[in-house]
Design a protein around this motif. Sequence first.
Motif, PDB file in Angstrom:
ATOM      1  N   ARG A 162       0.837  -1.187   0.000  1.00  0.00           N
ATOM      2  CA  ARG A 162       0.000   0.000   0.000  1.00  0.00           C
ATOM      3  C   ARG A 162       0.880   1.248   0.000  1.00  0.00           C
ATOM      4  O   ARG A 162       1.901   1.299   0.668  1.00  0.00           O
ATOM      5  CB  ARG A 162      -0.916   0.034   1.218  1.00  0.00           C
ATOM      6  N   PRO A 163       0.453   2.284  -0.747  1.00  0.00           N
ATOM      7  CA  PRO A 163       1.273   3.495  -0.851  1.00  0.00           C
ATOM      8  C   PRO A 163       0.968   4.512   0.239  1.00  0.00           C
ATOM      9  O   PRO A 163      -0.134   4.539   0.797  1.00  0.00           O
ATOM     10  CB  PRO A 163       0.880   4.044  -2.215  1.00  0.00           C
ATOM     11  N   ARG A 164       1.929   5.364   0.492  1.00  0.00           N
ATOM     12  CA  ARG A 164       1.710   6.544   1.315  1.00  0.00           C
ATOM     13  C   ARG A 164       2.090   7.820   0.558  1.00  0.00           C
ATOM     14  O   ARG A 164       1.652   8.905   0.918  1.00  0.00           O
ATOM     15  CB  ARG A 164       2.517   6.443   2.611  1.00  0.00           C
ATOM     16  N   ALA A 165       2.937   7.658  -0.454  1.00  0.00           N
ATOM     17  CA  ALA A 165       3.356   8.803  -1.261  1.00  0.00           C
ATOM     18  C   ALA A 165       3.374   8.381  -2.721  1.00  0.00           C
ATOM     19  O   ALA A 165       3.440   7.189  -3.036  1.00  0.00           O
ATOM     20  CB  ALA A 165       4.731   9.302  -0.817  1.00  0.00           C
ATOM     21  N   ALA A 198      10.482  11.492   1.847  1.00  0.00           N
ATOM     22  CA  ALA A 198       9.052  11.189   1.949  1.00  0.00           C
ATOM     23  C   ALA A 198       8.623  10.816   3.360  1.00  0.00           C
ATOM     24  O   ALA A 198       7.429  10.814   3.663  1.00  0.00           O
ATOM     25  CB  ALA A 198       8.680  10.057   0.985  1.00  0.00           C
ATOM     26  N   GLY A 199       9.566  10.473   4.226  1.00  0.00           N
ATOM     27  CA  GLY A 199       9.220  10.092   5.587  1.00  0.00           C
ATOM     28  C   GLY A 199       8.576   8.737   5.692  1.00  0.00           C
ATOM     29  O   GLY A 199       7.870   8.446   6.664  1.00  0.00           O
ATOM     30  N   THR A 200       8.807   7.886   4.698  1.00  0.00           N
ATOM     31  CA  THR A 200       8.238   6.540   4.677  1.00  0.00           C
ATOM     32  C   THR A 200       9.197   5.646   3.896  1.00  0.00           C
ATOM     33  O   THR A 200       9.982   6.149   3.079  1.00  0.00           O
ATOM     34  CB  THR A 200       6.846   6.560   4.015  1.00  0.00           C
ATOM     35  N   PRO A 201       9.207   4.342   4.126  1.00  0.00           N
ATOM     36  CA  PRO A 201      10.103   3.472   3.350  1.00  0.00           C
ATOM     37  C   PRO A 201       9.834   3.584   1.856  1.00  0.00           C
ATOM     38  O   PRO A 201       8.713   3.867   1.424  1.00  0.00           O
ATOM     39  CB  PRO A 201       9.765   2.066   3.869  1.00  0.00           C
ATOM     40  N   ALA A 202      10.877   3.364   1.060  1.00  0.00           N
ATOM     41  CA  ALA A 202      10.745   3.474  -0.397  1.00  0.00           C
ATOM     42  C   ALA A 202       9.649   2.558  -0.925  1.00  0.00           C
ATOM     43  O   ALA A 202       8.996   2.872  -1.931  1.00  0.00           O
ATOM     44  CB  ALA A 202      12.082   3.149  -1.066  1.00  0.00           C
ATOM     45  N   ARG A 203       9.419   1.433  -0.257  1.00  0.00           N
ATOM     46  CA  ARG A 203       8.386   0.488  -0.694  1.00  0.00           C
ATOM     47  C   ARG A 203       6.989   1.101  -0.630  1.00  0.00           C
ATOM     48  O   ARG A 203       6.061   0.615  -1.260  1.00  0.00           O
ATOM     49  CB  ARG A 203       8.465  -0.762   0.180  1.00  0.00           C
ATOM     50  N   SER A 204       6.833   2.184   0.125  1.00  0.00           N
ATOM     51  CA  SER A 204       5.534   2.845   0.251  1.00  0.00           C
ATOM     52  C   SER A 204       5.421   4.089  -0.625  1.00  0.00           C
ATOM     53  O   SER A 204       4.456   4.839  -0.497  1.00  0.00           O
ATOM     54  CB  SER A 204       5.277   3.220   1.715  1.00  0.00           C
ATOM     55  N   VAL A 205       6.426   4.324  -1.469  1.00  0.00           N
ATOM     56  CA  VAL A 205       6.376   5.438  -2.418  1.00  0.00           C
ATOM     57  C   VAL A 205       6.172   4.843  -3.810  1.00  0.00           C
ATOM     58  O   VAL A 205       7.051   4.157  -4.325  1.00  0.00           O
ATOM     59  CB  VAL A 205       7.675   6.276  -2.376  1.00  0.00           C
ATOM     60  N   PHE A 206       5.023   5.084  -4.414  1.00  0.00           N
ATOM     61  CA  PHE A 206       4.739   4.536  -5.733  1.00  0.00           C
ATOM     62  C   PHE A 206       5.167   5.536  -6.807  1.00  0.00           C
ATOM     63  O   PHE A 206       4.999   6.749  -6.633  1.00  0.00           O
ATOM     64  CB  PHE A 206       3.248   4.239  -5.888  1.00  0.00           C
ATOM     65  N   VAL A 207       5.702   5.014  -7.886  1.00  0.00           N
ATOM     66  CA  VAL A 207       6.068   5.844  -9.033  1.00  0.00           C
ATOM     67  C   VAL A 207       5.174   5.456 -10.204  1.00  0.00           C
ATOM     68  O   VAL A 207       5.142   4.288 -10.608  1.00  0.00           O
ATOM     69  CB  VAL A 207       7.559   5.673  -9.407  1.00  0.00           C
ATOM     70  N   ASP A 208       4.445   6.447 -10.724  1.00  0.00           N
ATOM     71  CA  ASP A 208       3.503   6.218 -11.829  1.00  0.00           C
ATOM     72  C   ASP A 208       3.989   6.972 -13.072  1.00  0.00           C
ATOM     73  O   ASP A 208       3.836   8.197 -13.149  1.00  0.00           O
ATOM     74  CB  ASP A 208       2.109   6.707 -11.425  1.00  0.00           C
ATOM     75  N   PRO A 209       4.560   6.263 -14.042  1.00  0.00           N
ATOM     76  CA  PRO A 209       5.047   6.929 -15.246  1.00  0.00           C
ATOM     77  C   PRO A 209       4.034   6.955 -16.391  1.00  0.00           C
ATOM     78  O   PRO A 209       4.393   7.258 -17.534  1.00  0.00           O
ATOM     79  CB  PRO A 209       6.261   6.062 -15.618  1.00  0.00           C
ATOM     80  N   THR A 210       2.748   6.675 -16.101  1.00  0.00           N
ATOM     81  CA  THR A 210       1.766   6.455 -17.168  1.00  0.00           C
ATOM     82  C   THR A 210       1.646   7.634 -18.128  1.00  0.00           C
ATOM     83  O   THR A 210       1.663   7.473 -19.347  1.00  0.00           O
ATOM     84  CB  THR A 210       0.372   6.168 -16.560  1.00  0.00           C
ATOM     85  N   GLY A 211       1.491   8.833 -17.566  1.00  0.00           N
ATOM     86  CA  GLY A 211       1.041   9.930 -18.397  1.00  0.00           C
ATOM     87  C   GLY A 211       2.103  10.739 -19.095  1.00  0.00           C
ATOM     88  O   GLY A 211       1.784  11.612 -19.899  1.00  0.00           O
ATOM     89  N   GLY A 212       3.354  10.511 -18.806  1.00  0.00           N
ATOM     90  CA  GLY A 212       4.388  11.417 -19.283  1.00  0.00           C
ATOM     91  C   GLY A 212       4.927  11.100 -20.661  1.00  0.00           C
ATOM     92  O   GLY A 212       4.637  10.063 -21.256  1.00  0.00           O
ATOM     93  N   LYS A 213       5.734  12.022 -21.122  1.00  0.00           N
ATOM     94  CA  LYS A 213       6.481  11.798 -22.347  1.00  0.00           C
ATOM     95  C   LYS A 213       7.443  10.636 -22.131  1.00  0.00           C
ATOM     96  O   LYS A 213       7.928  10.422 -21.024  1.00  0.00           O
ATOM     97  CB  LYS A 213       7.244  13.073 -22.708  1.00  0.00           C
ATOM     98  N   LYS A 214       7.724   9.874 -23.177  1.00  0.00           N
ATOM     99  CA  LYS A 214       8.477   8.624 -23.020  1.00  0.00           C
ATOM    100  C   LYS A 214       9.787   8.818 -22.270  1.00  0.00           C
ATOM    101  O   LYS A 214      10.116   8.055 -21.349  1.00  0.00           O
ATOM    102  CB  LYS A 214       8.751   8.009 -24.395  1.00  0.00           C
ATOM    103  N   SER A 215      10.561   9.830 -22.633  1.00  0.00           N
ATOM    104  CA  SER A 215      11.865  10.017 -21.987  1.00  0.00           C
ATOM    105  C   SER A 215      11.706  10.337 -20.513  1.00  0.00           C
ATOM    106  O   SER A 215      12.448   9.825 -19.665  1.00  0.00           O
ATOM    107  CB  SER A 215      12.642  11.130 -22.685  1.00  0.00           C
ATOM    108  N   MET A 216      10.709  11.173 -20.160  1.00  0.00           N
ATOM    109  CA  MET A 216      10.496  11.510 -18.753  1.00  0.00           C
ATOM    110  C   MET A 216       9.974  10.317 -17.975  1.00  0.00           C
ATOM    111  O   MET A 216      10.393  10.064 -16.836  1.00  0.00           O
ATOM    112  CB  MET A 216       9.519  12.680 -18.641  1.00  0.00           C
ATOM    113  N   SER A 217       9.055   9.572 -18.584  1.00  0.00           N
ATOM    114  CA  SER A 217       8.510   8.401 -17.896  1.00  0.00           C
ATOM    115  C   SER A 217       9.595   7.361 -17.644  1.00  0.00           C
ATOM    116  O   SER A 217       9.672   6.778 -16.560  1.00  0.00           O
ATOM    117  CB  SER A 217       7.379   7.790 -18.722  1.00  0.00           C
ATOM    118  N   ALA A 218      10.443   7.131 -18.650  1.00  0.00           N
ATOM    119  CA  ALA A 218      11.526   6.162 -18.489  1.00  0.00           C
ATOM    120  C   ALA A 218      12.485   6.609 -17.396  1.00  0.00           C
ATOM    121  O   ALA A 218      12.943   5.803 -16.572  1.00  0.00           O
ATOM    122  CB  ALA A 218      12.263   5.968 -19.811  1.00  0.00           C
TER     123      ALA A 218
END
Length: 485
Positions: A56-59, A140-160
């Motif tokens: 589950r995410p927190r950030a 973020a004040g939380t373990p990295a496992r609780s920080v989700f990264v969503d690259p769905t909407g960006g330009k390909k280079s930025m998402s990558a």
Amino acid sequence: MKPELVELPTDLQDLRARLSQLPREEQGDLYARAFARPFAERFARLPLHGAPADLRPRALVSVLGLSWQPVALMAAWCNPTRMLLLGTDDSLAIRAAGEGVVALIARVAGISPDVIEPARVDEADERDVYARVRDFVAQAGTPARSVFVDPTGGKKSMSASAALAGFLAGAPLVYVDGEYDAARRRPVIGTEYPRLLTNPLEVLGDLELRDIFSAFNRGDFLEAARLAERLAGRLYTPREAECLARLARGYARWEDFDFPGAHETLATARDDLARFGGRGGWSWAAAVQGTLEHNLAALATLADIQETPARVQDGAPLLVWYLARARRLLDAGKPSLAVLLIYAGIERYVDLCLWVDYGLDDKSPDYARVSSRLDRERYDRAGRAFFGKKYRVGELGGPLQLANGAQLLSALAPERLSLDDLGPLQGLCRARNECEYEHGFLPKVPAVADAKRYWDTAVKIVAPAVGREEDLGRRMAECRFPLLS
């Protein structure tokens, strides 16, 4: 397993039909005003496809391109306490239904605009994206496992770039997936669902495991634990790596003579293996479990040893551990360390026998306890056997060390230590004193063959204190560490 989709009520189905007939440039305002919020509420209740239940995410880190919709949907699902929104001048200037993009995303997602931290980045400079993601995850004040990264909407280079930075930081990668209308080159409205991208380490993690196994098998347990803990922080389901880290830390504690701590840590690892090893498909688990049970039995005995044992047999498990560890060092090609352990084990054997049989404390022995029972002729003969021409006849005195203790024990109890053993022990003392960890200027590393000979002598001396010869072999086998493969 098919993903779970939102079941649209009739009014949203009708609205979707209207939206699908509009040109893309005309969809935005109607979607933002009427469809986005009720759909996002339902989207937020979907399970994260492909994810374990406890993830589950927190950030949230989102990449904003010219389509704001997937960013809003993922924000609705995550309901983050902090959200980094990476965009360009163009994407952060988007408006729909009279709202700026930050306010629009917040309204549709049902979160406060204050949660969102918009960050302008240079789409041509991936280093800018790397730094932003790295700093956000770290703060973020939380373990990295609780920080989700969503690259769905960006330009390909930025998402990558965002996905790479998130992966290296140990953050899970998520995606707003759904059906795609190839003819009209756009997603099918209302078919979206949240999805966890498969962690590359689930496929390529065998390379990481190989390094962990290698460090463990060569006895570098702290390095193995460090590597396993680092891997655990980068996996969506970290139990296997956490168990490996616990195993390595347990054996490191054993080597540091922390017997209670080692037993506690390895017992927890044993329980993890029993609960999760089989169903998790941990290929190394079955070969470890049997050895681990024997190890725990040995550790339980070691943890119960008292400072002043009442019988030689009560202290014998510690001597067995010294011999077993010395054998591991010999097998690892470390003769000097093996010699130090052999020396320490024999010195403790001598101290143990003199304490149990005669009440002599090694630090301040009361020699009056044995003076009337000591055969001086045999004592001097033992002195010449050990010290050779350097031996000088004298009175008993001083604390007990290996040399004078072995001489005294051989004179008092030849069944514990024979005169024939004293010559090899003198060689052991010389090898220990000349090695790189002890005295002198230029060190003399003992040959492996010589160290092996000293080990054989120590086994011969200690074996009667343990019991039958096969008892010593069994006890040392219980102290043999497993190998991971």
